[in-house]
Design a protein around this motif. Structure first.
Motif, PDB file in Angstrom:
ATOM      1  N   SER A   1       6.192 -28.456  58.657  1.00  0.00           N
ATOM      2  CA  SER A   1       5.155 -27.527  59.372  1.00  0.00           C
ATOM      3  C   SER A   1       3.785 -28.370  58.244  1.00  0.00           C
ATOM      4  CB  SER A   1       5.034 -26.033  59.419  1.00  0.00           C
ATOM      5  OG  SER A   1       3.494 -25.914  59.813  1.00  0.00           O
TER       6      SER A   1
ATOM      7  N   LEU B   1       1.364 -25.527  57.790  1.00  0.00           N
ATOM      8  CA  LEU B   1       2.087 -23.631  56.917  1.00  0.00           C
ATOM      9  C   LEU B   1       1.528 -24.695  55.585  1.00  0.00           C
ATOM     10  CD1 LEU B   1       3.577 -21.658  56.445  1.00  0.00           C
ATOM     11  CD2 LEU B   1       5.705 -22.878  55.711  1.00  0.00           C
TER      12      LEU B   1
ATOM     13  N   ALA C   1      -1.410 -24.231  54.118  1.00  0.00           N
ATOM     14  CA  ALA C   1      -1.806 -22.589  53.424  1.00  0.00           C
ATOM     15  C   ALA C   1      -0.962 -22.892  52.034  1.00  0.00           C
ATOM     16  CB  ALA C   1      -0.812 -22.175  54.637  1.00  0.00           C
TER      17      ALA C   1
ATOM     18  N   TYR D   1      -2.839 -23.985  49.210  1.00  0.00           N
ATOM     19  CA  TYR D   1      -4.557 -22.735  48.914  1.00  0.00           C
ATOM     20  C   TYR D   1      -3.236 -21.409  48.260  1.00  0.00           C
ATOM     21  CZ  TYR D   1      -7.324 -24.926  51.799  1.00  0.00           C
ATOM     22  OH  TYR D   1      -8.048 -26.414  52.469  1.00  0.00           O
ATOM     23  N   LYS D   2      -2.183 -21.347  49.322  1.00  0.00           N
ATOM     24  CA  LYS D   2      -1.076 -19.752  48.336  1.00  0.00           C
ATOM     25  C   LYS D   2      -0.665 -20.273  47.203  1.00  0.00           C
ATOM     26  CE  LYS D   2       3.105 -17.116  49.324  1.00  0.00           C
ATOM     27  NZ  LYS D   2       2.656 -15.632  48.671  1.00  0.00           N
TER      28      LYS D   2
ATOM     29  N   TYR E   1      -4.184 -20.266  44.510  1.00  0.00           N
ATOM     30  CA  TYR E   1      -4.515 -19.104  43.961  1.00  0.00           C
ATOM     31  C   TYR E   1      -3.585 -18.125  43.178  1.00  0.00           C
ATOM     32  CZ  TYR E   1      -6.645 -14.434  45.375  1.00  0.00           C
ATOM     33  OH  TYR E   1      -7.200 -12.606  45.357  1.00  0.00           O
TER      34      TYR E   1
ATOM     35  N   TYR F   1      10.486 -25.733  53.184  1.00  0.00           N
ATOM     36  CA  TYR F   1       9.995 -25.878  54.553  1.00  0.00           C
ATOM     37  C   TYR F   1      10.650 -26.489  55.935  1.00  0.00           C
ATOM     38  CZ  TYR F   1       8.446 -23.509  59.149  1.00  0.00           C
ATOM     39  OH  TYR F   1       8.409 -23.768  60.461  1.00  0.00           O
TER      40      TYR F   1
ATOM     41  N   GLU G   1      12.408 -26.956  59.842  1.00  0.00           N
ATOM     42  CA  GLU G   1      12.540 -26.676  61.403  1.00  0.00           C
ATOM     43  C   GLU G   1      13.774 -27.109  62.089  1.00  0.00           C
ATOM     44  OE1 GLU G   1       8.790 -26.773  63.292  1.00  0.00           O
ATOM     45  OE2 GLU G   1       7.700 -25.144  62.146  1.00  0.00           O
TER      46      GLU G   1
ATOM     47  N   SER H   1      13.503 -21.975  59.882  1.00  0.00           N
ATOM     48  CA  SER H   1      12.995 -21.308  60.667  1.00  0.00           C
ATOM     49  C   SER H   1      13.385 -21.931  61.977  1.00  0.00           C
ATOM     50  CB  SER H   1      11.191 -21.026  60.544  1.00  0.00           C
ATOM     51  OG  SER H   1      10.768 -22.402  60.651  1.00  0.00           O
TER      52      SER H   1
ATOM     53  N   HIS I   1       6.625 -27.440  68.750  1.00  0.00           N
ATOM     54  CA  HIS I   1       5.701 -27.335  67.106  1.00  0.00           C
ATOM     55  C   HIS I   1       6.519 -28.848  66.889  1.00  0.00           C
ATOM     56  CE1 HIS I   1       4.485 -26.699  63.297  1.00  0.00           C
ATOM     57  NE2 HIS I   1       3.192 -26.744  63.536  1.00  0.00           N
TER      58      HIS I   1
ATOM     59  N   ASP J   1       6.702  -4.001  47.485  1.00  0.00           N
ATOM     60  CA  ASP J   1       5.990  -4.244  49.233  1.00  0.00           C
ATOM     61  C   ASP J   1       6.121  -4.236  50.332  1.00  0.00           C
ATOM     62  OD1 ASP J   1       4.225  -6.510  47.447  1.00  0.00           O
ATOM     63  OD2 ASP J   1       5.595  -7.771  46.891  1.00  0.00           O
ATOM     64  N   ARG J   2       7.159  -3.432  50.214  1.00  0.00           N
ATOM     65  CA  ARG J   2       7.127  -3.341  51.944  1.00  0.00           C
ATOM     66  C   ARG J   2       7.248  -2.455  52.509  1.00  0.00           C
ATOM     67  NH1 ARG J   2       8.364  -8.101  52.734  1.00  0.00           N
ATOM     68  NH2 ARG J   2       9.769  -9.138  53.798  1.00  0.00           N
TER      69      ARG J   2
ATOM     70  N   GLY K   1       4.476 -23.610  62.230  1.00  0.00           N
ATOM     71  CA  GLY K   1       5.332 -22.523  62.094  1.00  0.00           C
ATOM     72  C   GLY K   1       4.788 -21.304  61.538  1.00  0.00           C
ATOM     73  N   PRO K   2       3.989 -20.450  60.639  1.00  0.00           N
ATOM     74  CA  PRO K   2       3.626 -19.858  60.168  1.00  0.00           C
ATOM     75  C   PRO K   2       4.300 -18.278  61.687  1.00  0.00           C
ATOM     76  CG  PRO K   2       1.947 -20.753  59.799  1.00  0.00           C
ATOM     77  CD  PRO K   2       2.585 -21.589  60.155  1.00  0.00           C
TER      78      PRO K   2
ATOM     79  N   LEU L   1       8.126 -18.388  61.955  1.00  0.00           N
ATOM     80  CA  LEU L   1       8.743 -17.387  61.096  1.00  0.00           C
ATOM     81  C   LEU L   1       7.877 -15.664  61.536  1.00  0.00           C
ATOM     82  CD1 LEU L   1       7.457 -19.561  57.662  1.00  0.00           C
ATOM     83  CD2 LEU L   1       9.220 -18.867  58.353  1.00  0.00           C
TER      84      LEU L   1
ATOM     85  N   VAL M   1      -4.434 -19.135  59.991  1.00  0.00           N
ATOM     86  CA  VAL M   1      -3.922 -20.455  58.013  1.00  0.00           C
ATOM     87  C   VAL M   1      -5.264 -20.932  59.007  1.00  0.00           C
ATOM     88  CG1 VAL M   1      -3.572 -22.621  57.772  1.00  0.00           C
ATOM     89  CG2 VAL M   1      -1.650 -20.827  58.543  1.00  0.00           C
TER      90      VAL M   1
ATOM     91  N   MET N   1      -3.312 -16.574  55.769  1.00  0.00           N
ATOM     92  CA  MET N   1      -2.607 -16.700  55.183  1.00  0.00           C
ATOM     93  C   MET N   1      -3.817 -18.029  54.660  1.00  0.00           C
ATOM     94  SD  MET N   1       0.593 -18.252  56.907  1.00  0.00           S
ATOM     95  CE  MET N   1       1.522 -18.967  54.907  1.00  0.00           C
ATOM     96  N   SER N   2      -3.318 -18.494  53.029  1.00  0.00           N
ATOM     97  CA  SER N   2      -4.187 -19.488  52.227  1.00  0.00           C
ATOM     98  C   SER N   2      -4.867 -18.992  50.572  1.00  0.00           C
ATOM     99  CB  SER N   2      -4.874 -20.032  52.882  1.00  0.00           C
ATOM    100  OG  SER N   2      -4.769 -20.765  54.228  1.00  0.00           O
ATOM    101  N   GLY N   3      -4.167 -17.961  50.413  1.00  0.00           N
ATOM    102  CA  GLY N   3      -4.591 -17.317  49.156  1.00  0.00           C
ATOM    103  C   GLY N   3      -6.275 -17.085  49.085  1.00  0.00           C
TER     104      GLY N   3
ATOM    105  N   PRO O   1      -0.838 -10.978  54.071  1.00  0.00           N
ATOM    106  CA  PRO O   1      -0.590 -12.267  53.459  1.00  0.00           C
ATOM    107  C   PRO O   1       0.266 -13.452  53.427  1.00  0.00           C
ATOM    108  CG  PRO O   1      -0.077 -10.927  51.096  1.00  0.00           C
ATOM    109  CD  PRO O   1       0.166  -9.902  52.348  1.00  0.00           C
ATOM    110  N   THR O   2       1.863 -12.625  54.721  1.00  0.00           N
ATOM    111  CA  THR O   2       2.249 -13.720  55.380  1.00  0.00           C
ATOM    112  C   THR O   2       2.856 -13.110  56.444  1.00  0.00           C
ATOM    113  OG1 THR O   2       4.434 -12.742  54.230  1.00  0.00           O
ATOM    114  CG2 THR O   2       3.278 -14.648  52.735  1.00  0.00           C
ATOM    115  N   PRO O   3       3.219 -14.311  56.898  1.00  0.00           N
ATOM    116  CA  PRO O   3       3.880 -13.802  58.888  1.00  0.00           C
ATOM    117  C   PRO O   3       4.925 -12.808  58.537  1.00  0.00           C
ATOM    118  CG  PRO O   3       3.817 -15.972  58.217  1.00  0.00           C
ATOM    119  CD  PRO O   3       3.677 -15.980  57.250  1.00  0.00           C
ATOM    120  N   GLU O   4       6.311 -12.978  57.575  1.00  0.00           N
ATOM    121  CA  GLU O   4       6.859 -11.954  57.223  1.00  0.00           C
ATOM    122  C   GLU O   4       6.875 -10.902  57.263  1.00  0.00           C
ATOM    123  OE1 GLU O   4       6.220 -14.843  56.219  1.00  0.00           O
ATOM    124  OE2 GLU O   4       8.305 -16.565  55.791  1.00  0.00           O
ATOM    125  N   ARG O   5       5.536 -10.704  56.100  1.00  0.00           N
ATOM    126  CA  ARG O   5       5.271  -8.855  56.302  1.00  0.00           C
ATOM    127  C   ARG O   5       4.769  -8.154  57.116  1.00  0.00           C
ATOM    128  NH1 ARG O   5       2.889  -9.441  49.507  1.00  0.00           N
ATOM    129  NH2 ARG O   5       2.741  -7.603  50.381  1.00  0.00           N
TER     130      ARG O   5
END
Lengths: 454, 454
Positions: A161, A164, A167, A170-171, A174, A212, A214, A240, A253, B280-281, B307-308, B311, B380, B411-413, B432-436
């Motif tokens: 992706s 992603l 993203a 960037y992450k 950081y 990553y 798919e 994913s 996608h 975190d959770r 992608g996000p 996820l 994103v 997303m992206s820092g 900060p992430t889709p999963e969280r």
């Protein structure tokens, strides 16, 4: 195979690049790409029949008009013109192309995608994309994407992706995590995970490969390539499209079939691929492989705070690591080193008073002991004392001899940041929570064990 | 019960505080505490027979010598003197005490601990600790700890580990997460989780309660208190000491018995407590409860990157949420709003071109539809375009009517940070992430369902 490898070598280490769709208009992708190539040491040829110069450099009407040789073509023009550009590339002798242009199989246009692959293959051009954000090689100051520069490091990151991938770049910038190579694979009409794994297996700049994914089209080839790569360096995958809704979205996608998740699980296990459940774990695992392999699964946890040590021990056991009571001789050695209220069983709780000397001497003692296969060091900011955390970071850096895997957790937000950067810079991976450090160590053990068994 | 509640009320909202062990020596905890009370609106009485003034304020030889009434005593002196101080507090009529002093049951000294509790109880003093880093009430500008100020928010955080509590305060300040109250429970010789839950159940400043727990002594009382609290506001627990090594460490840390983990699982389920697998959770879940309860488990995911979104869908289904195809009418509505290549099934993939209008109108359409129980919005950073992310954040803030739960992932820092702060400030949780984000929404659903069933 050799030709394939050579084409990818040309792609990552080109002497010259044609940017088709180069533009002076800041709203165009072709403008951003030219800007991002400013650090590139080779020659950049803008190609755009409507511009005389791009970014102050002479622009060519077509790739054919360029005088010198061209190793790589980056194509960022509307899809209607891509076929012709590939013809020109073929005539010019270009070996590799990255087709950024979207609008192919991801929106149902399979015919035009097959068409451009056919043209590329007829000229022996290897092709990444279409529908990609580009590639980067930090070993060669090459940012052939329209994204920001990623940080240099030892992880090769392949993303199916583009957004992603973007993203995550960037992450990671950081979070100070570095990549050796970044590839947005897009629709994988030609080059796919297998080609990349075959290449990265031999790439000295890469210590681990993070994917990553798919979906893959040819499972058998993937297992073969991933397995061979895994024997040399770990492959970690975030797959994913597990859920019904996720699989549905995957189809629209990148045009992939997500497939039965259990089949992927089995394939990953067979190929030694470590499966990450989410983005954070993918990067956490990829980062741990700066460390040597583990001979066994026994971890010594050293912490200056009780609670985080317990959380680390819990997660260690959850991921298949052991946190055994230390041998008596080692316990005695540590008891002599540490404050009287310290616990020396494992986790070793140095209590908050422990500073440089205690961490330095403890690390030295732990890595000398053959029963310890890895060390997990936790440092919580010493409350209210002004000793800071850098003394612990320095103690670890100075005491560690690189023979025993070491991961660290510096907790406390901003005050921990400098310590994390410090150990990271010395090749010791740092994590923001004890659980993440323990999980990463579990990934190191999984790969070490798999390699021992294969 | 009433007396208990009153004592805790006095503890969190004291008119006056005696700091026993107050000091001008910056190396002493009593120095840091006095400094941290600078924002407190009531009266602070330093107590130290060896100082005339502390921080420019008159110091008293003992608590008995203070002229005015004292609501709360903070005790930070060597353990040998604590018993006498509690006697003085009792004679003075002090109702509540926080005993920061360590060296009790956590290192095997059970007798002295029972002793100070006996003295406290003989005078009707309720006691937090010993072996605590203190308490804080951001609803009252009270920082009665030797840690940095935490941020103000709606989460009450109770930690059985002082150092972990400290680390989490530093972490949450860094990550802009706020607490209503913070309590380091220490050895829980008197006040324990039950007392705190009984109190917090009625605390208007608190929307959710997060626990770091190593073990409870009276399981039945805990279930009762937690169950009653859960009906009013969610309780989320990170329980450690699951592993063999973790349980061993727990015993030598706060003197708790970690107990059989399955028993805790059953107890949490019975009491409606949401169990978090890691730090975190724990915080992610605590943060989500600014949102209204969910009527059902159907989530609409809207994303500007494929992608996000996939996820997020995967994680949603993993935690018991549904990501169903949208009703036809809603799909048509969205198709009219969104770019032609957008996918409107669910996840809704707006593609990267979507900006303020698309997100604003989509949120409005989604929250009007009765089949949608919650919305998960992912943004994103739009690569290379200069539109930034704040336009999406503003679209969500302006379009959301607070009737349907909404969580976000930017997303992206670094570039995502301002957007995250922006939505957070408007009561929309960001991750900060889709999963969280998806996991947190799962926690919201778990609590909503439990409340519906009880």
């Amino acid at each position: 195979m050799n030709q394939r490898k050579d084409s990818l070598e040309t792609m990552f280490y080109p002497r010259s690049i044609a940017v088709v769709g180069a533009s002076n208009n800041p709203k165009k992708i072709g403008h951003e790409i030219v800007k991002n190539l400013r650090r590139f040491k080779g020659t950049v040829y803008p190609v755009n029949p409507r511009e005389k110069k791009v970014g102050g450099v002479r622009s060519y009407p077509t790739v054919r008009d360029i005088e010198g040789p061209v190793d790589l073509a980056l194509i960022a023009i509307p899809s209607a013109g891509v076929r012709d550009v590939l013809e020109h590339c073929g005539e010019k002798g270009v070996r590799s192309a990255v087709v950024i242009t979207a609008g192919y199989s991801e929106i149902g246009n399979k015919g035009p995608e097959q068409d451009i692959v056919k043209v590329a293959r007829s000229y022996g051009i290897r092709l990444i994309g279409p529908n990609t954000v580009g590639i980067a090689n930090n070993d060669n100051a090459l940012n052939a994407t329209f994204l920001m520069d990623s940080k240099q490091g030892h992880i090769a990151f392949l993303s199916q992706s583009g957004a992603l991938g973007a993203a995550i770049i960037y992450k990671t910038v950081y979070e100070h995590l570095g990549f050796s190579k970044f590839v947005s694979l897009g629709n994988m009409a030609d080059i796919d995970f297998c080609d990349m794994l075959n290449y990265l297996e031999h790439d000295n700049a890469t210590k681990s490969v993070a994917l990553y994914m798919e979906g893959v089209k040819d499972g058998k080839s993937f297992i073969e390539s991933a397995r061979r790569c895994s024997l040399k360096k770990p492959v970690i995958a975030l797959k994913s499209g597990i859920s019904g809704a996720g699989a549905r979205a995957t189809a629209s996608h990148t045009g992939s079939l997500a497939g039965n998740d259990r089949i992927y699980d089995a394939a990953f296990a067979q190929a030694g691929v470590i499966r990450a459940p989410n983005i954070d774990r993918l990067l956490d695992a990829a980062k741990v492989f700066s460390q040597p392999r583990m001979d066994g699964n026994n971890v010594a946890i050293i912490t200056n705070a009780g609670g985080p040590g317990i959380l680390a021990a819990d997660e260690c056991e959850r991921v298949g690591l052991a946190v055994s009571e230390l041998p008596n001789a080692l316990q005695e050695k540590l008891r002599a080193l540490l404050p009287s209220y310290a616990s020396v069983k494992n986790p070793i709780d140095t209590i908050a008073q422990a500073g440089h000397r205690e961490y330095f001497e403890s690390i030295k003692a732990l890595q000398c002991d053959k029963s310890i296969d890895a060390i997990l060091a936790i440092i919580v900011v010493p409350t209210f004392t002004n000793i800071g955390m850098n003394i612990h970071a320095r103690a670890l850096i100075e005491g560690w001899d690189a023979s025993t895997p070491l991961v660290t957790c510096f907790m406390s937000g901003e005050v921990a940041e400098t310590s994390m950067r410090l150990v990271d810079a010395h090749g010791i991976p740092s994590y923001p929570t004890p659980e993440r450090a323990a999980w990463a160590l579990g990934a190191l053990w999984k790969h070490s064990r798999w390699c021992n068994e294969h």
